[in-house]
Design a protein around this motif. Structure first.
Motif, mmCIF file in Angstrom:
data_model
loop_
_atom_site.group_PDB
_atom_site.id
_atom_site.type_symbol
_atom_site.label_atom_id
_atom_site.label_comp_id
_atom_site.label_asym_id
_atom_site.label_seq_id
_atom_site.Cartn_x
_atom_site.Cartn_y
_atom_site.Cartn_z
ATOM 1 N N THR A 197 -61.168 114.333 -13.551
ATOM 2 C CA THR A 197 -60.793 115.425 -12.654
ATOM 3 C C THR A 197 -59.639 114.999 -11.743
ATOM 4 O O THR A 197 -59.511 113.815 -11.397
ATOM 5 C CB THR A 197 -61.979 115.872 -11.781
ATOM 6 O OG1 THR A 197 -62.469 114.748 -11.053
ATOM 7 C CG2 THR A 197 -63.107 116.443 -12.626
ATOM 8 N N VAL A 198 -58.808 115.966 -11.389
ATOM 9 C CA VAL A 198 -57.712 115.703 -10.454
ATOM 10 C C VAL A 198 -58.334 115.168 -9.164
ATOM 11 O O VAL A 198 -59.347 115.673 -8.697
ATOM 12 C CB VAL A 198 -56.893 116.989 -10.195
ATOM 13 C CG1 VAL A 198 -55.902 116.786 -9.075
ATOM 14 C CG2 VAL A 198 -56.180 117.423 -11.468
ATOM 15 N N GLY A 199 -57.743 114.099 -8.642
ATOM 16 C CA GLY A 199 -58.289 113.445 -7.452
ATOM 17 C C GLY A 199 -58.980 112.132 -7.776
ATOM 18 O O GLY A 199 -59.257 111.341 -6.882
ATOM 19 N N THR A 200 -59.251 111.877 -9.067
ATOM 20 C CA THR A 200 -59.843 110.600 -9.468
ATOM 21 C C THR A 200 -58.883 109.478 -9.070
ATOM 22 O O THR A 200 -57.675 109.606 -9.210
ATOM 23 C CB THR A 200 -60.087 110.574 -10.991
ATOM 24 O OG1 THR A 200 -61.035 111.577 -11.316
ATOM 25 C CG2 THR A 200 -60.605 109.221 -11.452
ATOM 26 N N VAL A 201 -59.450 108.376 -8.574
ATOM 27 C CA VAL A 201 -58.641 107.245 -8.115
ATOM 28 C C VAL A 201 -59.015 106.006 -8.916
ATOM 29 O O VAL A 201 -60.194 105.719 -9.115
ATOM 30 C CB VAL A 201 -58.864 106.984 -6.608
ATOM 31 C CG1 VAL A 201 -58.165 105.712 -6.162
ATOM 32 C CG2 VAL A 201 -58.389 108.175 -5.797
ATOM 33 N N GLU A 207 -54.961 95.923 -5.218
ATOM 34 C CA GLU A 207 -54.862 96.802 -4.054
ATOM 35 C C GLU A 207 -54.027 98.053 -4.348
ATOM 36 O O GLU A 207 -53.831 98.879 -3.481
ATOM 37 C CB GLU A 207 -54.239 96.060 -2.863
ATOM 38 C CG GLU A 207 -55.078 94.905 -2.350
ATOM 39 C CD GLU A 207 -54.869 93.637 -3.165
ATOM 40 O OE1 GLU A 207 -53.764 93.409 -3.690
ATOM 41 O OE2 GLU A 207 -55.832 92.869 -3.289
ATOM 42 N N GLN A 208 -53.523 98.183 -5.564
ATOM 43 C CA GLN A 208 -52.665 99.318 -5.913
ATOM 44 C C GLN A 208 -53.517 100.505 -6.358
ATOM 45 O O GLN A 208 -54.315 100.402 -7.273
ATOM 46 C CB GLN A 208 -51.681 98.924 -7.012
ATOM 47 C CG GLN A 208 -50.569 99.908 -7.203
ATOM 48 C CD GLN A 208 -49.484 99.368 -8.123
ATOM 49 O OE1 GLN A 208 -49.572 98.258 -8.612
ATOM 50 N NE2 GLN A 208 -48.457 100.163 -8.336
ATOM 51 N N GLN A 209 -53.323 101.634 -5.702
ATOM 52 C CA GLN A 209 -54.134 102.833 -5.929
ATOM 53 C C GLN A 209 -53.365 103.845 -6.780
ATOM 54 O O GLN A 209 -52.197 104.121 -6.525
ATOM 55 C CB GLN A 209 -54.475 103.465 -4.586
ATOM 56 C CG GLN A 209 -55.269 104.735 -4.685
ATOM 57 C CD GLN A 209 -55.654 105.253 -3.317
ATOM 58 O OE1 GLN A 209 -56.224 104.521 -2.519
ATOM 59 N NE2 GLN A 209 -55.330 106.502 -3.045
ATOM 60 N N TYR A 210 -54.034 104.375 -7.810
ATOM 61 C CA TYR A 210 -53.483 105.424 -8.665
ATOM 62 C C TYR A 210 -54.369 106.650 -8.516
ATOM 63 O O TYR A 210 -55.562 106.579 -8.800
ATOM 64 C CB TYR A 210 -53.491 104.998 -10.134
ATOM 65 C CG TYR A 210 -52.575 103.840 -10.429
ATOM 66 C CD1 TYR A 210 -51.330 104.055 -10.996
ATOM 67 C CD2 TYR A 210 -52.949 102.530 -10.145
ATOM 68 C CE1 TYR A 210 -50.481 102.998 -11.267
ATOM 69 C CE2 TYR A 210 -52.113 101.468 -10.412
ATOM 70 C CZ TYR A 210 -50.882 101.713 -10.973
ATOM 71 O OH TYR A 210 -50.042 100.665 -11.235
ATOM 72 N N GLU A 211 -53.786 107.764 -8.086
ATOM 73 C CA GLU A 211 -54.552 109.000 -7.931
ATOM 74 C C GLU A 211 -54.080 110.009 -8.972
ATOM 75 O O GLU A 211 -52.874 110.259 -9.096
ATOM 76 C CB GLU A 211 -54.374 109.591 -6.542
ATOM 77 C CG GLU A 211 -55.181 110.868 -6.363
ATOM 78 C CD GLU A 211 -55.074 111.464 -4.977
ATOM 79 O OE1 GLU A 211 -55.597 112.559 -4.780
ATOM 80 O OE2 GLU A 211 -54.461 110.831 -4.097
ATOM 81 N N VAL A 264 -51.129 112.618 -15.142
ATOM 82 C CA VAL A 264 -50.056 112.255 -14.216
ATOM 83 C C VAL A 264 -50.695 111.588 -12.999
ATOM 84 O O VAL A 264 -51.511 112.191 -12.303
ATOM 85 C CB VAL A 264 -49.238 113.493 -13.783
ATOM 86 C CG1 VAL A 264 -48.111 113.080 -12.852
ATOM 87 C CG2 VAL A 264 -48.705 114.239 -15.000
ATOM 88 N N TRP A 265 -50.342 110.329 -12.771
ATOM 89 C CA TRP A 265 -50.910 109.518 -11.692
ATOM 90 C C TRP A 265 -49.849 109.240 -10.639
ATOM 91 O O TRP A 265 -48.723 108.895 -10.963
ATOM 92 C CB TRP A 265 -51.405 108.182 -12.238
ATOM 93 C CG TRP A 265 -52.406 108.290 -13.334
ATOM 94 C CD1 TRP A 265 -52.162 108.373 -14.674
ATOM 95 C CD2 TRP A 265 -53.824 108.327 -13.196
ATOM 96 N NE1 TRP A 265 -53.339 108.449 -15.364
ATOM 97 C CE2 TRP A 265 -54.384 108.428 -14.487
ATOM 98 C CE3 TRP A 265 -54.682 108.288 -12.102
ATOM 99 C CZ2 TRP A 265 -55.744 108.489 -14.715
ATOM 100 C CZ3 TRP A 265 -56.048 108.341 -12.328
ATOM 101 C CH2 TRP A 265 -56.573 108.441 -13.619
ATOM 102 N N ALA A 266 -50.194 109.346 -9.359
ATOM 103 C CA ALA A 266 -49.296 109.005 -8.251
ATOM 104 C C ALA A 266 -49.703 107.638 -7.707
ATOM 105 O O ALA A 266 -50.894 107.347 -7.557
ATOM 106 C CB ALA A 266 -49.395 110.052 -7.149
ATOM 107 N N THR A 267 -48.720 106.805 -7.438
ATOM 108 C CA THR A 267 -48.974 105.466 -6.908
ATOM 109 C C THR A 267 -47.769 105.019 -6.102
ATOM 110 O O THR A 267 -46.809 105.764 -5.929
ATOM 111 C CB THR A 267 -49.280 104.466 -8.050
ATOM 112 O OG1 THR A 267 -49.725 103.234 -7.480
ATOM 113 C CG2 THR A 267 -48.089 104.231 -8.942
#
Length: 94
Positions: free
Chosen positions: A10-14, A19-23, A42-45
Motif C-alpha cells: 500500500t502507498v505509505g509503506t516504508v 538509516e535510509q528510508q524509502y516510502e 515509485v519510492w521516495a528517498t
C-alpha cells in the motif's frame, strides 16, 4: 537483498535500508519489452551521499534499490561505511 512482494504494497509503506528510508508514494503503469502490461512501484528517498530527495522505480520483485541520486551515482560501489557487512533491512506497512 532481494525484495519479492507477493502483493502490491500500500502507498505509505516504508522500507529502511540502514538509516535510509524509502516510502512508497505511488504506482504507475508500465509496458514491458515483451508487450505485457505491469506496474512499477515509485519510492521516495534521500541520497545517501548528498541527502537530496529523489525517486526510485522498482517492479514488485527487485534485487535492490538505488541508494544515490543521479548526480552522486556510482554503480557497483557500496555506500560509504557499509562495505563488508550486511545492510539492516526493515519494512513498515502503512
Amino acid at each position: 537483498m532481494d525484495f519479492d512482494f507477493s502483493e502490491q504494497p500500500t502507498v505509505g509503506t516504508v522500507i529502511l535500508l540502514d538509516e535510509q528510508q524509502y516510502e512508497l508514494v505511488g504506482v504507475e503503469p508500465y509496458r514491458r519489452r515483451d508487450g505485457r502490461k505491469t506496474e512499477l512501484l515509485v519510492w521516495a528517498t534521500q541520497c545517501a551521499n548528498c541527502q537530496s530527495p529523489f525517486e526510485v522505480k522498482t517492479p514488485l520483485r527487485t534485487n535492490g534499490f538505488s541508494r544515490r541520486c543521479a548526480a552522486c551515482r556510482k554503480p557497483g560501489k557500496p555506500v560509504q561505511g557499509k562495505r563488508g557487512r550486511k545492510v539492516k533491512v526493515a519494512m513498515v506497512e502503512a
